[in-house]
Write a protein that holds these residues in place. Structure first.
Motif, mmCIF file in Angstrom:
data_model
loop_
_atom_site.group_PDB
_atom_site.id
_atom_site.type_symbol
_atom_site.label_atom_id
_atom_site.label_comp_id
_atom_site.label_asym_id
_atom_site.label_seq_id
_atom_site.Cartn_x
_atom_site.Cartn_y
_atom_site.Cartn_z
ATOM 1 N N ASP A 592 0.768 -1.077 0.053
ATOM 2 C CA ASP A 592 -0.027 -0.026 -0.017
ATOM 3 C C ASP A 592 0.928 1.320 0.177
ATOM 4 N N ASP A 593 1.172 2.025 -1.200
ATOM 5 C CA ASP A 593 2.141 3.248 -1.310
ATOM 6 C C ASP A 593 1.684 4.111 -0.331
ATOM 7 N N ALA A 594 0.471 4.367 -0.180
ATOM 8 C CA ALA A 594 0.028 5.446 0.622
ATOM 9 C C ALA A 594 0.483 5.322 2.052
ATOM 10 N N LEU A 595 0.394 4.027 2.610
ATOM 11 C CA LEU A 595 0.612 3.741 3.799
ATOM 12 C C LEU A 595 1.961 3.758 4.172
ATOM 13 N N ILE A 596 2.716 3.123 3.288
ATOM 14 C CA ILE A 596 4.288 2.970 3.257
ATOM 15 C C ILE A 596 4.990 4.476 3.283
ATOM 16 N N ALA A 597 4.342 5.410 2.547
ATOM 17 C CA ALA A 597 4.887 6.703 2.479
ATOM 18 C C ALA A 597 4.783 7.455 3.864
ATOM 19 N N GLN A 598 3.323 7.281 4.265
ATOM 20 C CA GLN A 598 2.937 7.727 5.555
ATOM 21 C C GLN A 598 3.837 7.230 6.770
ATOM 22 N N LEU A 599 3.996 5.819 6.629
ATOM 23 C CA LEU A 599 4.933 5.320 7.807
ATOM 24 C C LEU A 599 6.228 5.646 7.880
ATOM 25 N N ARG A 600 6.727 5.710 6.377
ATOM 26 C CA ARG A 600 8.135 6.247 6.386
ATOM 27 C C ARG A 600 8.372 7.651 6.832
ATOM 28 N N GLY A 601 7.694 8.281 6.563
ATOM 29 C CA GLY A 601 7.426 9.776 6.848
ATOM 30 C C GLY A 601 7.461 9.664 8.438
ATOM 31 N N TRP A 602 6.596 9.060 9.199
ATOM 32 C CA TRP A 602 6.515 9.006 10.604
ATOM 33 C C TRP A 602 7.722 8.510 11.303
ATOM 34 N N LEU A 603 8.246 7.616 10.652
ATOM 35 C CA LEU A 603 9.624 7.042 11.092
ATOM 36 C C LEU A 603 10.726 8.031 11.115
ATOM 37 N N GLY A 604 10.531 8.957 9.856
ATOM 38 C CA GLY A 604 11.563 9.985 9.908
ATOM 39 C C GLY A 604 11.422 11.064 10.970
ATOM 40 N N LEU A 605 10.235 11.171 11.212
ATOM 41 C CA LEU A 605 9.962 12.221 12.522
ATOM 42 C C LEU A 605 10.445 11.875 13.741
ATOM 43 N N VAL A 606 10.186 10.540 13.992
ATOM 44 C CA VAL A 606 10.559 9.836 15.253
ATOM 45 C C VAL A 606 12.146 9.740 15.435
ATOM 46 N N TYR A 607 12.705 9.620 14.347
ATOM 47 C CA TYR A 607 14.187 9.477 14.382
ATOM 48 C C TYR A 607 14.952 10.812 14.803
ATOM 49 N N PHE A 608 14.250 11.762 14.250
ATOM 50 C CA PHE A 608 14.552 13.195 14.616
ATOM 51 C C PHE A 608 14.403 13.448 15.843
ATOM 52 N N LEU A 610 14.733 11.513 18.228
ATOM 53 C CA LEU A 610 15.583 10.524 18.966
ATOM 54 C C LEU A 610 16.967 11.285 18.661
ATOM 55 N N GLY A 611 17.230 12.106 18.015
ATOM 56 C CA GLY A 611 18.568 12.683 17.583
ATOM 57 C C GLY A 611 19.260 11.743 16.600
ATOM 58 N N ASP A 612 18.307 11.022 15.794
ATOM 59 C CA ASP A 612 19.176 10.147 14.807
ATOM 60 C C ASP A 612 19.132 10.715 13.734
ATOM 61 N N ALA A 613 19.728 11.977 13.313
ATOM 62 C CA ALA A 613 19.381 12.679 11.710
ATOM 63 C C ALA A 613 19.578 11.921 10.475
ATOM 64 N N GLU A 614 20.486 11.150 10.740
ATOM 65 C CA GLU A 614 20.818 10.419 9.519
ATOM 66 C C GLU A 614 19.708 9.528 9.026
ATOM 67 N N SER A 615 19.319 8.791 9.945
ATOM 68 C CA SER A 615 18.255 7.696 9.853
ATOM 69 C C SER A 615 16.837 8.578 9.210
ATOM 70 N N ALA A 616 16.746 9.702 10.131
ATOM 71 C CA ALA A 616 15.747 10.448 9.833
ATOM 72 C C ALA A 616 15.526 10.945 8.061
ATOM 73 N N THR A 617 16.699 11.401 8.158
ATOM 74 C CA THR A 617 16.763 11.935 6.660
ATOM 75 C C THR A 617 16.622 10.840 5.502
ATOM 76 N N ASN A 618 17.267 9.734 5.807
ATOM 77 C CA ASN A 618 16.973 8.824 4.804
ATOM 78 C C ASN A 618 15.601 8.300 4.588
ATOM 79 N N TYR A 619 14.878 7.977 5.614
ATOM 80 C CA TYR A 619 13.395 7.840 5.532
ATOM 81 C C TYR A 619 12.721 8.991 4.828
ATOM 82 N N LEU A 620 12.916 10.077 5.236
ATOM 83 C CA LEU A 620 12.218 11.160 4.536
ATOM 84 C C LEU A 620 12.442 11.545 3.173
ATOM 85 N N GLU A 621 13.866 11.475 2.863
ATOM 86 C CA GLU A 621 14.202 11.670 1.571
ATOM 87 C C GLU A 621 13.773 10.488 0.571
ATOM 88 N N GLY A 622 13.779 9.385 1.241
ATOM 89 C CA GLY A 622 13.132 8.182 0.419
ATOM 90 C C GLY A 622 11.627 8.494 -0.026
#
Length: 716
Positions: A592-608, A610-622
């Motif tokens: 489900d592309d809409a759900l995948i995009a939502q969850l990846r964006g959400w994971l990016g926010l959570v990693y930010f 937590l202070g993990d900017a690299e993981s956050a950026t990878n998820y959001l840029e993805g």
């Protein structure tokens, strides 16, 4: 010594052989190699969509099978949103696991609420009968499908994965894919052609051809269809004497034989079922009048029906029967006459004659939404052909008739024409359980009653009331508007909803019932999910969270419960723990592309957070790179990247992401896709403000189309 030259006739023969051989290469081998190379090349370009029902996935290093939503797109357009139920099961089950697959249409799926369909009853019954054995019931049934689709489902079931396979199908043979009454495919008389066409659709070449046709010409309106229920299938009637019906029966028989053989080859003991339908309380949807009646006969026929109606209103049943028989002698294939005869005979307590006419009314119905007598005869005949193999016939048509004595099956077991009420689902599960237990050598076991099963599967629930509202809306529309007893049907459904409301009780009652079952160890993860929702509703967030965590341990493949728990943890600032459930939900996104995009964006926010900017950026840029069709989540990803770049003091990143967002937003406008997302201008204005570019923020705001102002009324 000189060698002798070949004889002329030998040379001629060799020449002909060479010519034939090279001709064969030219005609068969070269084209075959060409298409093979083309097929492989297209796969490299992304035309490698998997149309198997199940896809193999990895979860924490373990192999699982998971349903594939793309499967149905080889038969129906994705826009109809006909999807499989969510199933995830281990490639290598625990020792002793009893795994049962269910194949069929919406009746087998459990419409209107699969959570209370017969497969859930079946699981509860088998768990009680076999307490030391893990039980898995995998329901592969889908709405509006017939034996052509079930055959492909059977082919997709992994070899060795099933102990038992239940086949309950037959209601949709006319209206399903390739049937004469369907809405999105042409009727095809050749089964070989149907299967060849399906093979082409699944190939990379077929996928590319579909894309090419959509890109070079006007898009097929059938690919943009939206689901409108049964009324989508009412445009073409199929009378009993329609020659296409013989082809339908032939296809059904061949498909059923091949389904059984395929499932047996996969290692399953197959259980085939006749198809019970509502006879007593489902008036014909459409009655076809004889076309060659002279005017005089039509007048006599109409007069007889009118007089019969008067007699029935007066409850003068012998007179009604006499007059209906007069009408039937003029037009014997008019379905409604047969139905009215059945009502009159039942009123006189002649249940045998009533049954005969009810079956005739069903078989003569020109909108063929119910399995008829021929379908059930074919099931019995095919079962007899496999009597020396691992196959059991469960005659549920007969079981429903027995359960309904002295009358025929009606609203005692059904909601409308074919979909089962709780009692109907219970009867199906009881008969299937007996067949499975008998094959396993478990004899004389007393199955739990309806009340016990209801408590273990959480029936009724708040969802019961919601789906009853959907059923009410369904029967207000065609084809139900063509039934002579539509008003009674609507009253029955309304009464059934009121009964469910009374059974449901207060929220406190619902919570206590579910807690008691779960404490006894007789419940399942679905019941725990319902309990979590109820606890959240009454404000017990901690209790709800505890239930969701237990659910994750019991069944770590249910994305909705994982998302629900992640939201709770996010609200409480428990970001590290939240990651576990977000990542699990992402693994269960099922394409489900809409759900995948939502969850990846959400994971990016959570990693930010937590202070993990690299993981956050990878998820959001993805999200911004790989899911550009998901406008909302792409813009949300840019907003998050800009916000956290600004907070970290990286002006260059803010500028870079703002420029990318600008290009993306202008691209959406230029492509005309802004109609899909009318708040684009406001969202872009917000992003530009986050980036500190007030000028561009104003530009986007000013681009927002203004609503037409109301004009003052003209004078005079």
């Amino acid at each position: 010594m000189n060698k002798r030259s070949p004889r002329p006739e030998t040379t001629s023969l060799m020449s002909r052989v060479k010519t034939f051989f090279f001709g064969l290469i030219a005609v068969l081998v070269i084209p075959a190699l060409f298409f093979l190379a083309l097929e492989q090349g297209l796969k490299l370009f992304g035309y490698d969509k998997n149309f198997d029902y199940f896809a193999e996935i990895q979860v924490n290093g373990q192999s699982y099978y998971q349903d594939n939503p793309v499967f149905i797109e080889q038969f129906y357009p994705a826009s109809l949103n006909i999807t499989p139920l969510e199933n995830t099961f281990s490639v290598q089950p625990d020792d002793g696991t009893v795994r049962v697959f269910v194949l069929g249409g919406s009746a087998a799926r459990g419409f209107p609420n699969p959570a209370h369909g017969f497969s859930r009853h079946l699981e509860a019954m088998l768990k009680q009968a076999l307490p030391s054995r893990p039980i898995e019931v995998i329901n592969t049934a889908m709405t509006a499908i017939n034996s052509h689709v079930v055959y492909e489902t059977a082919r997709s079931i992994p070899k060795g994965s099933a102990d038992f396979a239940i086949v309950l199908m037959g209601n949709n043979e006319v209206i399903g894919p390739y049937g004469p009454g369907t809405f999105n495919q042409n009727f095809l008389s050749s089964l070989k052609m149907i299967r060849s066409l399906q093979a082409i659709k699944r190939s990379s070449i077929g996928q590319a051809m579909t894309d090419l046709a959509a890109g070079t010409g006007e898009r097929d309106h059938k690919q943009e269809l939206k689901w409108k229920g049964m009324q989508m299938f009412t445009s073409e009637s199929v009378a009993l004497n329609d020659p296409r019906l013989e082809t339908v029966y032939s296809h059904y028989r061949r498909n059923l034989i091949d389904i059984v053989a395929t499932l047996q080859d996969k290692g399953a003991h197959v259980i085939v079922s006749t198809v019970p339908v509502n006879l007593r309380h489902s008036a014909p949807f459409l009655s076809a009048q004889k076309t060659d009646l002279p005017a005089e006969k039509i007048t006599q026929w109409e007069s007889a029906l009118s007089l019969a109606n008067d007699s029935m209103l007066e409850r003068n049943w012998p007179a009604a029967i006499s007059r209906l028989n007069t009408a039937a002698s003029i037009d014997p294939n008019y379905a409604e006459t047969q139905f009215q005869l059945a009502i009159a005979y039942e009123a006189m307590e002649d249940y045998g004659q009533s049954a005969i006419h009810l079956q005739k009314a069903r078989d003569l119905d020109s909108l063929r939404f119910r399995a008829d007598s021929r379908i059930n005869s074919i099931v019995r005949d095919v079962a007899s052909e496999f009597d020396q193999s691992p196959l059991t016939l469960v005659d549920n048509d007969a079981a429903f008739a027995t359960q309904s004595r002295p009358g025929q099956p009606g609203w005692n077991l059904f909601l409308e024409h074919v979909h089962y009420d709780f009692s109907g689902d219970y009867v199906l599960a009881r008969e299937f359980s007996r067949a499975i237990l008998k094959d396993m050598g478990v004899n004389g076991y007393r199955l739990p009653g309806q009340a016990v099963v209801a408590s273990r599967i959480g029936y009724p629930s708040n969802m019961t009331l919601k789906v009853m509202d959907r059923v009410v809306n369904m029967v207000k529309a065609p084809p139900f508007t063509g039934q002579s007893n539509q008003a009674a049907l609507m009253q029955f459904i309304d009464d059934r909803k009121r009964q469910s409301e009374a059974q449901l009780g207060s929220i406190a009652d619902q919570i206590e019932r579910r807690q008691a079952v779960l404490r006894s160890g007789k419940g399942d993860w679905r019941l725990r999910y319902e309990l979590a929702h109820l606890l959240e509703h009454v404000g017990d967030q901690q209790g709800a969270s505890e239930q969701l965590k237990l659910l994750y341990i019991e069944y770590p493949h249910h994305r909705d419960s994982q998302i629900m728990l992640a939201k709770m943890l996010h609200k409480d600032g428990q970001y590290q723990e939240e990651l576990t459930y977000l990542e699990a939900a992402l693994g269960n996104a099922r394409g489900d592309d809409a759900l995948i995009a939502q969850l990846r964006g959400w994971l990016g926010l959570v990693y930010f957070k937590l202070g993990d900017a690299e993981s956050a950026t990878n998820y959001l840029e993805g999200v911004t790179e790989d899911y550009q069709e998901q406008i909302h989540y792409v813009l949300q990803a840019y907003a998050t990247l800009i916000r956290y770049s600004d907070q970290s003091g990286s002006a260059s990143d803010v500028k870079r992401y703002a420029a990318q967002a600008q290009r993306y937003g202008k691209g959406v406008v230029g492509s005309g896709r802004v109609q899909e997302y009318p708040t684009l201008y406001a969202k872009m204005s917000q992003i530009m403000r986050l980036a500190g570019d007030q000028s561009q923020a104003k530009t986007w705001k000013d681009m927002q189309p203004r609503r037409a102002r109301k004009q003052p009324p003209a004078n005079g």
